[in-house]
Design a protein around this motif. Structure first.
Motif, PDB file in Angstrom:
ATOM      1  N   ASN A 113       0.803  -1.217   0.000  1.00  0.00           N
ATOM      2  CA  ASN A 113       0.000   0.000   0.000  1.00  0.00           C
ATOM      3  C   ASN A 113       0.840   1.274   0.000  1.00  0.00           C
ATOM      4  OD1 ASN A 113      -3.103  -0.569   0.421  1.00  0.00           O
ATOM      5  ND2 ASN A 113      -1.992  -2.128   1.578  1.00  0.00           N
ATOM      6  N   ALA A 114       2.158   1.139  -0.084  1.00  0.00           N
ATOM      7  CA  ALA A 114       3.040   2.305  -0.211  1.00  0.00           C
ATOM      8  C   ALA A 114       3.863   2.138  -1.483  1.00  0.00           C
ATOM      9  CB  ALA A 114       3.941   2.431   1.012  1.00  0.00           C
ATOM     10  N   PRO A 115       3.287   2.395  -2.662  1.00  0.00           N
ATOM     11  CA  PRO A 115       3.974   2.135  -3.937  1.00  0.00           C
ATOM     12  C   PRO A 115       5.266   2.937  -4.077  1.00  0.00           C
ATOM     13  CG  PRO A 115       1.641   2.607  -4.273  1.00  0.00           C
ATOM     14  CD  PRO A 115       1.948   2.956  -2.867  1.00  0.00           C
ATOM     15  N   ARG A 116       6.244   2.322  -4.711  1.00  0.00           N
ATOM     16  CA  ARG A 116       7.524   2.975  -4.950  1.00  0.00           C
ATOM     17  C   ARG A 116       7.353   4.261  -5.761  1.00  0.00           C
ATOM     18  NH1 ARG A 116      12.883   1.175  -5.690  1.00  0.00           N
ATOM     19  NH2 ARG A 116      12.281  -0.993  -5.399  1.00  0.00           N
ATOM     20  N   GLU A 117       6.437   4.236  -6.725  1.00  0.00           N
ATOM     21  CA  GLU A 117       6.271   5.406  -7.581  1.00  0.00           C
ATOM     22  C   GLU A 117       5.843   6.630  -6.788  1.00  0.00           C
ATOM     23  OE1 GLU A 117       4.789   2.493  -8.018  1.00  0.00           O
ATOM     24  OE2 GLU A 117       6.009   1.668  -9.653  1.00  0.00           O
ATOM     25  N   GLU A 118       4.948   6.435  -5.811  1.00  0.00           N
ATOM     26  CA  GLU A 118       4.490   7.560  -5.003  1.00  0.00           C
ATOM     27  C   GLU A 118       5.620   8.111  -4.139  1.00  0.00           C
ATOM     28  OE1 GLU A 118       1.693   9.091  -5.188  1.00  0.00           O
ATOM     29  OE2 GLU A 118       0.865   7.730  -6.698  1.00  0.00           O
ATOM     30  N   ILE A 119       6.435   7.208  -3.580  1.00  0.00           N
ATOM     31  CA  ILE A 119       7.558   7.649  -2.740  1.00  0.00           C
ATOM     32  C   ILE A 119       8.576   8.418  -3.571  1.00  0.00           C
ATOM     33  CG2 ILE A 119       9.375   6.882  -1.157  1.00  0.00           C
ATOM     34  CD1 ILE A 119       7.714   4.375  -0.634  1.00  0.00           C
ATOM     35  N   GLU A 120       8.873   7.921  -4.781  1.00  0.00           N
ATOM     36  CA  GLU A 120       9.851   8.587  -5.631  1.00  0.00           C
ATOM     37  C   GLU A 120       9.374   9.971  -6.065  1.00  0.00           C
ATOM     38  OE1 GLU A 120      10.380   5.649  -8.667  1.00  0.00           O
ATOM     39  OE2 GLU A 120      12.292   5.013  -7.828  1.00  0.00           O
ATOM     40  N   LYS A 121       8.087  10.091  -6.379  1.00  0.00           N
ATOM     41  CA  LYS A 121       7.549  11.402  -6.737  1.00  0.00           C
ATOM     42  C   LYS A 121       7.726  12.378  -5.592  1.00  0.00           C
ATOM     43  CE  LYS A 121       3.997   9.727  -9.947  1.00  0.00           C
ATOM     44  NZ  LYS A 121       2.528   9.567 -10.136  1.00  0.00           N
ATOM     45  N   TYR A 122       7.515  11.887  -4.407  1.00  0.00           N
ATOM     46  CA  TYR A 122       7.631  12.748  -3.236  1.00  0.00           C
ATOM     47  C   TYR A 122       9.091  13.144  -2.986  1.00  0.00           C
ATOM     48  CZ  TYR A 122       6.579  14.462   1.447  1.00  0.00           C
ATOM     49  OH  TYR A 122       6.432  15.246   2.546  1.00  0.00           O
ATOM     50  N   LEU A 123      10.013  12.184  -3.163  1.00  0.00           N
ATOM     51  CA  LEU A 123      11.431  12.479  -2.957  1.00  0.00           C
ATOM     52  C   LEU A 123      11.952  13.442  -4.010  1.00  0.00           C
ATOM     53  CD1 LEU A 123      12.835   8.932  -2.084  1.00  0.00           C
ATOM     54  CD2 LEU A 123      12.327  10.793  -0.516  1.00  0.00           C
ATOM     55  N   ASN A 124      11.483  13.288  -5.231  1.00  0.00           N
ATOM     56  CA  ASN A 124      11.956  14.155  -6.309  1.00  0.00           C
ATOM     57  C   ASN A 124      11.419  15.570  -6.223  1.00  0.00           C
ATOM     58  OD1 ASN A 124      13.394  12.017  -7.385  1.00  0.00           O
ATOM     59  ND2 ASN A 124      11.715  11.383  -8.730  1.00  0.00           N
ATOM     60  N   ALA A 125      10.457  15.811  -5.355  1.00  0.00           N
ATOM     61  CA  ALA A 125       9.890  17.147  -5.200  1.00  0.00           C
ATOM     62  C   ALA A 125      10.752  18.044  -4.330  1.00  0.00           C
ATOM     63  CB  ALA A 125       8.487  17.053  -4.615  1.00  0.00           C
ATOM     64  N   ASP A 126      11.876  17.515  -3.798  1.00  0.00           N
ATOM     65  CA  ASP A 126      12.807  18.274  -2.958  1.00  0.00           C
ATOM     66  C   ASP A 126      12.123  18.862  -1.720  1.00  0.00           C
ATOM     67  OD1 ASP A 126      14.517  19.543  -5.858  1.00  0.00           O
ATOM     68  OD2 ASP A 126      14.957  17.786  -4.617  1.00  0.00           O
ATOM     69  N   GLU A 127      11.197  18.097  -1.181  1.00  0.00           N
ATOM     70  CA  GLU A 127      10.544  18.516   0.052  1.00  0.00           C
ATOM     71  C   GLU A 127      11.060  17.660   1.191  1.00  0.00           C
ATOM     72  OE1 GLU A 127       6.334  19.672  -2.112  1.00  0.00           O
ATOM     73  OE2 GLU A 127       6.433  18.168  -0.522  1.00  0.00           O
ATOM     74  N   GLU A 128      10.724  18.033   2.391  1.00  0.00           N
ATOM     75  CA  GLU A 128      11.140  17.261   3.557  1.00  0.00           C
ATOM     76  C   GLU A 128      10.508  15.888   3.480  1.00  0.00           C
ATOM     77  OE1 GLU A 128      10.167  19.004   7.250  1.00  0.00           O
ATOM     78  OE2 GLU A 128      11.022  17.378   8.433  1.00  0.00           O
TER      79      GLU A 128
END
Length: 602
Positions: free
Chosen positions: A244-259
């Motif tokens: 329920n925590a897809p890699r794609e969602e995590i990567e999008k979040y990491l690439n946004a340069d947010e905390e």
């Protein structure tokens, strides 16, 4: 005036005020009663045995009811609790199922933060009660397991280290469970069942999961015989989080340069998705998974290594690995496209080469077993390829042995098909063969630099006869993933191991989709490409990645000087002009990319 007339006139004169005053509703009255602070003073007028006897004989049930209310609602001091427990222990033999309400009232007492004498008396009472009356076992154990959750006002743990007050509370609960399981062994099954039923729902907060998981691992210190069942429980729940925590969602979040993993519910940048039952915050869930995996990794490392010398304790590591194999076989291996939980096996194999070799042999036997479902055989060979390619601790001799096994199996399979007049290259008919071919191509493309340093190892690669594989009528280059085929073709061309581009060019001109009916009668259109994933693609969770990174091999791009210059007049060479990724391209940080199979292109 008579008294009767006086009362009548008084009632008449009071009528207007009663009309002007708005009468209270029943709901309002009930709310006043509910909100009114009640002070119940605990005071026993009779001995407990007399009250119990009166209740059993049905002569004085009101005294029993009053006792239950006082224990439940009164502010009990340590002296009050101590006096109650001392009297109960004298008549514990009569506390059968008729006294369920009384037992519930005793269980409602907050006892973990009391004085040491009261805590000891309470623990003795619980053990004596369940020794005499197993009827109360489920209710008592469920109540105690609920103490493995934090209070509503408890603060989060800093860096996963429990607070002193939480440790003081939990140590008393675990001491009671230890005594209870020793004195009443039949409670063990109820205990394990309660641990399963009370495991937090995956959508709960990080601190609730961390608190509960910490207590589950604490149980293993005094009940190591429960480790297979508790580890099975833990990994079954972590897999649900991972899915329920897809890699794609995590990567999008990491690439946004947010905390990373913001926990503020009001932050609009956090993406949530709503299911039929609940709303799931994917990034908060990934953070929970990260914290839980970090705790699990720490447990495995501490359990298998000496705390002083940091040397591996072979017997402990071997036993833990053997306990994890059934869990891997039953839970992890059949689950497709999970991203992080399977790294527990990656970490275990780095403890000792013997474990690595044993795990690879275990997987290879599953690949070769015709009684195993093809989808599981494919998954097993994917684990082999990903482990050999991504680990920096696998010795070269083991890599060569793995490639030798894969090549011999492939050639044996090709020979078995040569006798047929027509060979169907449909992926459904030869799915395991194509998965094994892709595994070999992947390892060669990923680890070729380990072989090209010496002529002896290049000769070994030549002995695998990869040219026969790629020119087989089964045509594995058509079915395998495009990224694997591209890199494999570039490596084999450069070192003259095989020439794949003519086959690739032919396949590019024959890309008709395959249409068939599935087992449900539904029409399915397929591009006839192997649908697979490599389980040890980069690990992108922040905290727990620190345990994996020292043993993990990133994909290394080729140097400019190593690129193969293609002939300008060749149509085939023009098809893959950039066979190697450009090293001048900005590289992403470690653990920031991971789309299977892990290669990067321009």
């Amino acid at each position: 005036m008579s008294i009767k007339g006086s009362l009548r006139s008084r009632s008449l004169t009071s009528t207007p005020s009663s009309i002007l005053k708005r009468p209270k509703t029943l709901v309002h009255r009930l709310s006043e009663i509910r909100n009114k602070p009640t002070e119940v003073k605990f005071e026993l007028t009779k001995q407990l045995k007399c009250i119990f006897d009166g209740y059993v004989q049905k002569t004085e049930s009101k005294e029993y009811e009053k006792l239950v209310i006082m224990i439940r609602d009164a502010k009990l001091t340590d002296a009050d609790i101590s006096s109650i427990l001392k009297e109960i222990n004298e008549c514990i033999s009569i506390l059968d199922q008729k006294f369920r309400l009384f037992v519930e009232a005793i269980l409602s007492i907050e006892w973990t933060s009391r004085g040491s004498e009261v805590i000891e008396e309470y623990q003795v009472f619980i053990v004596n009660l369940l020794s005499a009356h197993t009827y109360h076992a489920k209710m008592v154990i469920d109540k105690l397991v609920k103490l493995f959750f934090p209070g509503p006002d408890d603060s989060d743990w800093e860096d996963g280290v429990p607070a002193d007050e939480d440790c003081a509370k939990c140590i008393n609960v675990h001491a009671l469970f230890n005594s209870l399981l020793s004195e009443v062994p039949m409670c063990q099954a109820i205990f394990v069942s309660s641990l399963y039923s009370h495991f937090p729902y995956y959508n709960k907060s990080t601190h609730i999961h961390e608190y509960y998981l910490h207590n589950l691992l604490w149980i293993l210190e005094y009940r190591p015989n429960l480790r297979p069942e508790i580890l099975n429980l833990i990994f079954s729940k972590l897999i649900i989080m991972d899915v329920n925590a897809p890699r794609e969602e995590i990567e999008k979040y990491l690439n946004a340069d947010e905390e990373m993993f913001l926990m503020d519910e009001e932050t609009k940048s956090i993406k949530s998705s709503t299911t039929a039952f609940t709303q799931v915050n994917r990034h908060a869930l990934a953070h929970t998974l990260d914290v839980c995996l970090d705790k699990i990794f720490n447990y495995f490392v501490s359990e298998c290594h000496d705390s002083q010398t940091k040397e591996i304790i072979w017997e402990k590591a071997k036993n833990l690995y053997l306990e994890m194999l059934p869990i891997f076989d039953r839970l992890i291996l059949p689950t497709y496209d999970i991203h992080h939980v399977q790294f527990i096996m990656f970490m275990m194999t780095c403890f000792k080469t013997t474990i690595t070799e044993g795990f690879l042999n275990y997987l290879w036997k599953k690949v070769c077993n015709l009684n195993v479902a093809p989808v599981l055989r494919q998954a097993a060979v994917n684990y082999i390829a990903s482990l050999v390619a991504r680990s920096n601790f696998v010795p070269l001799a083991m890599i060569k042995g793995t490639l030798q096994q894969l090549a011999e199996w492939i050639h044996s399979y090709i020979s078995s098909q040569d006798g047929f007049e027509y060979v169907n290259s449909d992926i459904r008919s030869h799915s395991v063969f194509y998965a094994v071919c892709q595994a070999l191509f992947y390892i060669v493309a990923f680890r070729y630099k380990d072989f090209v340093q010496s002529k002896k190892n290049i000769v070994f690669l030549q002995s695998l006869n990869m040219a026969k594989m790629v020119t087989s009528r089964l045509n594995p280059l058509r079915v395998c993933q495009h990224a694997v085929v591209q890199n494999f073709a570039a490596v084999t061309r450069k070192y003259q191991l095989a020439y794949c581009y003519s086959v690739i060019e032919h396949n590019s001109r024959n890309t008709l989709p395959v249409i068939y009916l599935d087992e449900k009668g539904t029409t399915v259109t397929s591009d006839n490409t192997l649908n697979t994933f490599f389980p040890f693609d980069p690990f992108i969770l922040e905290r727990s990645a620190k345990k994996i990174e020292p043993f993990y091999k990133e994909y290394q791009e080729a140097d400019e000087s190593a690129e193969t210059v293609m002939e300008e007049t060749s149509e085939v060479d023009d098809f893959l002009l950039n066979e190697f990724p450009n090293s001048s391209k900005n590289k992403t940080q470690k653990f920031s990319y991971g789309s299977s199979p892990g290669f990067k292109f321009k």
